[in-house]
Structure formats: structure tokens, C-alpha cells
Motif scaffolding. Structure first.
Motif, short mmCIF file in Angstrom:
data_model
loop_
_atom_site.label_atom_id
_atom_site.label_comp_id
_atom_site.label_asym_id
_atom_site.label_seq_id
_atom_site.Cartn_x
_atom_site.Cartn_y
_atom_site.Cartn_z
N UNK A 85 0.85 -1.19 0.00
CA UNK A 85 0.00 0.00 0.00
C UNK A 85 0.88 1.25 0.00
N UNK A 86 0.31 2.34 -0.50
CA UNK A 86 1.05 3.58 -0.65
C UNK A 86 1.20 4.30 0.69
N UNK A 87 2.26 5.06 0.82
CA UNK A 87 2.53 5.77 2.06
C UNK A 87 1.45 6.79 2.39
N UNK A 88 0.69 7.21 1.38
CA UNK A 88 -0.40 8.17 1.63
C UNK A 88 -1.59 7.55 2.35
N UNK A 89 -1.65 6.23 2.41
CA UNK A 89 -2.76 5.54 3.09
C UNK A 89 -2.58 5.59 4.60
N UNK A 90 -3.64 5.90 5.32
CA UNK A 90 -3.59 5.84 6.78
C UNK A 90 -3.72 4.40 7.25
N UNK A 156 -12.25 -3.71 5.00
CA UNK A 156 -12.46 -2.36 5.50
C UNK A 156 -13.57 -2.37 6.53
N UNK A 157 -14.66 -1.68 6.24
CA UNK A 157 -15.82 -1.75 7.13
C UNK A 157 -16.32 -3.19 7.18
N UNK A 158 -16.86 -3.64 8.32
CA UNK A 158 -17.36 -5.02 8.40
C UNK A 158 -18.33 -5.33 7.27
N UNK A 159 -18.33 -6.56 6.81
CA UNK A 159 -19.14 -6.93 5.65
C UNK A 159 -20.64 -6.90 5.94
N UNK A 160 -21.02 -6.92 7.22
CA UNK A 160 -22.46 -6.82 7.50
C UNK A 160 -22.96 -5.39 7.31
N UNK A 225 -17.77 0.19 -0.85
CA UNK A 225 -16.33 0.31 -0.95
C UNK A 225 -15.65 -0.75 -0.09
N UNK A 226 -14.56 -1.29 -0.59
CA UNK A 226 -13.79 -2.30 0.12
C UNK A 226 -12.34 -1.84 0.26
N UNK A 227 -11.69 -2.28 1.33
CA UNK A 227 -10.29 -1.91 1.56
C UNK A 227 -9.38 -2.46 0.47
N UNK A 228 -9.76 -3.58 -0.14
CA UNK A 228 -8.92 -4.17 -1.19
C UNK A 228 -8.69 -3.19 -2.35
N UNK A 229 -9.61 -2.24 -2.54
CA UNK A 229 -9.49 -1.27 -3.62
C UNK A 229 -8.40 -0.23 -3.33
N UNK A 233 -1.82 -3.61 -5.28
CA UNK A 233 -2.02 -4.68 -6.25
C UNK A 233 -3.49 -4.84 -6.66
N UNK A 234 -4.31 -3.84 -6.37
CA UNK A 234 -5.71 -3.93 -6.74
C UNK A 234 -5.86 -4.07 -8.25
N UNK A 235 -6.61 -5.12 -8.66
CA UNK A 235 -6.79 -5.40 -10.09
C UNK A 235 -8.18 -4.91 -10.50
N UNK A 236 -8.24 -3.69 -10.95
CA UNK A 236 -9.53 -3.06 -11.27
C UNK A 236 -10.29 -3.78 -12.38
#
Length: 398
Positions: A85-90, A156-160, A225-229, A233-236
Motif C-alpha cells: 500500500x502507498x505511504x499516503x494511506x492511513x 475495511x468496514x465489516x461486511x455486514x 467500498x472495500x479496503x482491497x481497492x 495490487x488492486x486489479x480493477x
């Protein structure tokens, strides 16, 4: 081949493993906390988009022996965080343990965070920021007696947390718990599903989406939205293909197999609003009715409900009187059905005075519960001796 771990509410790992296998997962191993599994990137994406039962899907990035917090720091420092992940990500680090010898989990969490930041400083000469709320990237650590495991959160946020923001009643069920309970009943869309105390309608929303083959990640019409995005290596193109496939596989025709009722009009209004918010307004038949006065909508099916139990609405004396009447209702009107009651009070279901064919331990938040299964036959919930004449069911009260 990647390794993943899908977290879920306790008691649901067996049905989660089956769900993940249908999505292409291999090497599934169910534990109390969830299911470990293997698969390629597509399987990890599918698990996030399609799992109704998982709470989070984690990508397993490291497993190593340790004796102290310093061992954990040293190994975490060797991992290629800047390539993930990029350094700009918290970031935020979360930790769980089971019989770990470390003296302080808080200090260990800090050491993992330091290792990640020090790695970025070494490679990029700059470090990511920490966010305690709504971080871009969550790093999960789990420690047992001798080994540490590190994961990147793909959810990211819980899937429920999916679909439109819904109104809830006095005792809401999380969506993945409701979906897991429906899975435990063995219900299929060709059967009737009926919740006679539907509250805000969580069981109804989940069942209707299952019947219409709506991916939970597309609840409410648009993908969440998902954290994987946010990973490097996110494959859009792959993600877009999976979204398009999920939309193409949705059924558009209305269904007639999901029914709900509740005693209170205000509560039923909330259920109806939640169904409409999720595009399911025409997919569930609702009726205002006292559960003790209802009749089954069809000759057979699955009744599943979350009735009052102690920590919930209703005083204890009223509940003690309710449960025997529920047993009478099942015997008199619901022969041929399978009935499922979730209860956080092990004494109240005894008042139903029927033999439960199965009792599954579950947790509704922090409340330890049981899911009681009753397979109803004519003449009560008793097995007939071979060759014996069937006992007719008591006549229904008019």
C-alpha cells in the motif's frame, strides 16, 4: 496461491466454510473465530463481494515463531509493506491473542506499527499516518503461544455493513448473523420462509436477496467500498468483471416465498421501509398480526424468528406466558414446517414443551444464544412408532 482468513460470528464457521467453498475457496479449515482458506486473488475478491456470513476477509501475509515483542518487530520490519500500500494511506493495527506470552498487547501493537512505519522510512524516507477511526488500511495480528500471524484487511468496514442505512428495532440482528442462521436452517428459495415476529425485517431482507441472487456487496443497488481497492495490487479490470457478473446473475422477477408479520404497525412500517430501501419492496409479503393468531402462509416451509428473551423487549413474566402459547401454535397450525427460534435465555424455550431436534450455540453480539430447531409433524413433535396410526393434530383455535 494466497492464504486468507474470514472472520465470522461464533457458531457460524461451518456454514461459512460451505459458502466459501462455493465461491472457489480451497483448503478450508473452520475455527471458532472463522475459516482459513486458500485461493487466488479472484477468490479473495469474490469472498468480499459475495459472502453473506463473513464479518471480514483478511489476506494472510506472514506467519512466524516468536518469543518476545522484539521478535515480532524484527520480522514485521522485513515485510514489503511499501509494495502492498502507498505511504499516503492511513493505517491502524489491531491485535488478538490466545495464551500469548507477551506482557502487553498494547505495546506489541505499537511495535508492529513502528515496524511498518520504519520500513516505509527506510524505503521511501517517509512514513504513513495512523488513523484510529476509518483507516485506509487495517493490519491485523494474531498471537498464540509460539507463533504470530499478520494479515491485511481486504474488507475495511465489516461486511455486514452493506446496502442502504437501515432503521433497526429494539433488538437488531447483524445481517451476517441473520444470513448464517438462515443457512443453518437449510432454507432454499423454492421453500417458504416466514418470520412472524419480523421486527425491522433483517431475516426478510437477507432471504429476499438470497432468493433474487443479489450479491451482498451490491445490496441497495450499488457496490460498497472495500479496503482491497486501496491496495497497490488492486486489479480493477478483474473487480469490474466480478461486479458485472454479479449484476448479470441477479434475478429481476418478483418472488412469492418470503413472508413476514409483526404485532405492531410502527415496527412493520420500519420493516417495509428497509425492504424498499434495498429495492425489495415487492419481494416480501408483510402483514400486521399477533403471532398467536396467525396462520401459516403455505402448507410447509421454514419459520425463523428472533422472539423476545430477557435482555430484549418484554418483561420476564409475560415471556414465560408467551412461550407455551408458541408451542401450542406450532403444534396446532404448523405441521409440516421446520421452526427455528433464537433465544438468549435457555429456560424460556423449555416453555414451548416441544423436543428440539437441534440446539446450535450462537452469539448475538455479546449475548450467548441458542438456535432451537423444531421439526413439526402432525400430532405434535413426537416420533411415531413403526406401524402406529398417526395421531391427528389438534384442531386450530378459531
Amino acid at each position: 496461491m494466497n492464504k486468507f482468513f474470514a472472520q465470522c460470528p461464533r457458531g457460524l464457521s461451518s456454514v461459512l466454510a460451505i459458502e466459501l467453498q462455493r465461491l472457489g475457496a480451497t483448503d478450508t479449515v473452520a475455527t471458532d473465530a472463522g475459516v482459513s482458506f486458500s485461493g487466488n486473488v479472484e477468490v479473495g475478491y469474490r469472498a468480499n463481494l459475495h459472502s453473506r456470513i463473513a464479518t471480514r476477509v483478511l489476506w494472510h501475509v506472514a506467519q512466524f515463531p516468536y518469543q518476545s515483542e522484539h521478535d515480532i518487530y524484527d520480522t514485521a520490519m522485513l515485510l514489503p509493506w511499501p509494495s502492498w500500500f502507498d505511504v499516503s494511506r492511513t493505517i491502524k493495527v489491531e491485535i488478538t491473542s490466545q495464551k500469548s506470552p507477551v506482557k502487553s498487547l498494547d505495546f506489541t501493537t505499537l511495535k508492529i506499527k513502528d515496524a511498518i512505519c520504519d520500513k516505509f522510512r527506510e524505503v521511501k524516507n517517509v512514513r504513513p499516518s495512523v488513523a484510529t477511526r476509518e483507516p485506509d488500511v487495517r493490519i491485523h495480528a494474531h498471537l498464540d503461544q509460539t507463533e504470530a500471524a499478520l494479515y491485511l484487511d481486504l474488507s475495511g468496514e465489516p461486511l455486514f455493513k452493506r446496502g442502504k442505512r437501515e432503521h433497526t428495532g429494539d433488538a437488531p440482528l447483524k445481517k451476517n448473523l441473520a444470513a448464517g442462521i438462515i443457512a443453518l436452517t437449510g432454507w432454499r428459495p423454492e421453500e417458504t420462509l416466514f418470520d412472524p415476529m419480523c421486527g425491522s425485517g433483517t431475516f426478510l431482507v437477507e432471504a429476499a436477496e438470497m432468493a433474487l441472487n443479489i450479491a451482498p456487496g451490491l445490496s441497495g443497488g450499488s457496490p460498497r467500498k472495500f479496503a482491497l481497492q486501496k491496495l497497490m495490487e488492486f486489479q480493477e479490470p478483474l473487480w469490474k468483471r466480478l461486479i458485472d457478473e454479479a449484476r448479470a446473475n441477479q434475478k429481476t422477477k418478483s418472488i412469492a416465498s418470503v413472508f413476514g408479520s409483526d404485532m405492531y404497525g410502527d415496527t412493520l412500517k420500519i420493516a417495509r421501509e428497509n425492504l424498499v430501501a434495498n429495492g425489495l419492496g415487492d419481494s416480501v409479503q408483510l402483514k400486521q398480526a399477533n403471532i398467536l393468531e396467525i396462520s401459516p402462509p403455505t402448507d410447509s416451509g421454514v419459520l425463523v424468528t428472533n422472539p423476545p428473551y430477557g435482555d430484549r423487549i418484554g418483561d420476564s413474566e409475560a415471556l414465560k406466558q408467551l412461550y407455551p402459547k408458541l408451542g401450542d401454535l406450532l403444534k396446532q397450525k404448523f405441521a409440516g414446517w421446520r421452526a427455528y427460534f433464537l433465544s438468549g435465555d435457555t429456560n424460556l424455550p423449555k416453555g414451548i414443551r416441544l423436543s428440539a431436534s437441534r440446539k446450535t450455540p450462537l452469539f448475538n453480539g455479546k449475548i450467548e444464544c441458542r438456535l432451537y430447531e423444531y421439526k413439526l409433524v402432525a400430532g405434535g413433535n413426537r416420533r411415531e412408532k413403526p406401524g402406529a396410526e398417526p395421531v391427528p393434530a389438534p384442531a386450530a383455535n378459531k
